[in-house]
Design an enzyme around this catalytic site. Structure first.
Site, PDB file in Angstrom:
ATOM      1  N   CYS A  90       5.260  40.918  28.471  1.00 29.67           N
ATOM      2  CA  CYS A  90       4.057  41.093  27.665  1.00 29.67           C
ATOM      3  C   CYS A  90       4.191  42.318  26.754  1.00 29.67           C
ATOM      4  CB  CYS A  90       2.815  41.158  28.568  1.00 29.67           C
ATOM      5  SG  CYS A  90       1.265  40.845  27.667  1.00 29.67           S
ATOM      6  N   HIS A  93       2.994  36.829  32.267  1.00 33.17           N
ATOM      7  CA  HIS A  93       3.088  37.705  33.434  1.00 33.17           C
ATOM      8  C   HIS A  93       3.489  36.877  34.659  1.00 33.17           C
ATOM      9  CE1 HIS A  93       1.207  41.547  32.036  1.00 33.17           C
ATOM     10  NE2 HIS A  93       0.749  40.743  31.091  1.00 33.17           N
ATOM     11  N   GLU A  96       4.201  37.844  37.534  1.00 32.95           N
ATOM     12  CA  GLU A  96       3.630  38.431  38.757  1.00 32.95           C
ATOM     13  C   GLU A  96       2.169  38.072  38.954  1.00 32.95           C
ATOM     14  OE1 GLU A  96       2.420  41.447  35.618  1.00 32.95           O
ATOM     15  OE2 GLU A  96       4.020  39.972  35.938  1.00 32.95           O
TER      16      GLU A  96
END
Length: 203
Positions: free
Chosen positions: A101, A178, A180
């Site tokens: 990002c 993302h 995660e």
């Protein structure tokens, strides 16, 4: 691997804090890597006078670099400087780099591109088109305006925004999503990371 950190400002305590999402560390560990958070130390690489960041890199000797998300470029100058030092070091040592990002935005700006505001890319999902495929999340208000020199577009979204880039000669990639933040870590993302960082594994 060295992982850059977000800067949080707490005015009630008069503190600027480095922060790293625990889920990002969990994702890296699940993929087989050990994250080392990088302190946001001011200082540029200049001649024979090592900056605190150079000293940290010499002491830790990371085998890969991950530029994490959070903060717009320009909002936290100490982080911007730290990540520039990390990229210069990675370029010198030919280390693998992944920008997530904001990390992809920093990669792009560092290489000579610019950012532009984008609508419809916060809290949504996109289907990747191009070399990389699949459905990914999206949490960004800015997009890379044009592919930076030396890089190739690896994926775009349905509206044509650049979602992933890869360097033409260095083991560097940027992803605008993302990995995660997925409720269940996606195997495809972990495999992409492992393929990118395979040079680190062989050291």
């Amino acid at each position: 691997m060295a992982v850059s950190q977000r800067v949080d400002w707490l005015p009630e305590r008069n503190e600027r804090r480095d922060a790293l999402d625990q889920n990002l560390c969990r994702w890296l560990v699940a993929a087989g890597y050990m994250p080392m958070p990088v302190p946001n130390v001011m200082g540029q690489m200049q001649g024979n006078n090592p900056s605190p960041m150079q000293n940290w890199l010499s002491a830790t000797n990371p085998d890969a670099i991950l530029l994490s998300g959070g903060n717009d470029i320009g909002d936290a100058p100490e982080r911007d400087n730290t990540e520039r030092c990390l990229l210069a070091y990675a370029e010198e040592k030919c280390l693998p780099v992944l920008g997530i990002c904001r990390g992809m935005q920093m990669l792009s700006v560092w290489a000579g591109s610019t950012l532009q505001p984008v609508a419809g890319h916060v809290g949504t999902k996109h289907r990747l088109q191009g070399e990389l495929t699949g459905d990914v999340n999206s949490f960004h208000r800015f997009a890379v305006a044009v592919c930076p020199p030396g890089f190739t577009v690896a994926a775009t979204s349905e509206d044509g925004c650049i979602e992933a880039i890869r360097h033409e000669t260095l083991p560097w990639q940027g992803w605008m999503w993302h990995p995660e933040r997925e409720a269940v870590f996606q195997l495809a993302d972990m495999q992409r990371l492992q393929v990118l960082f395979n040079r680190a594994d062989s050291r």
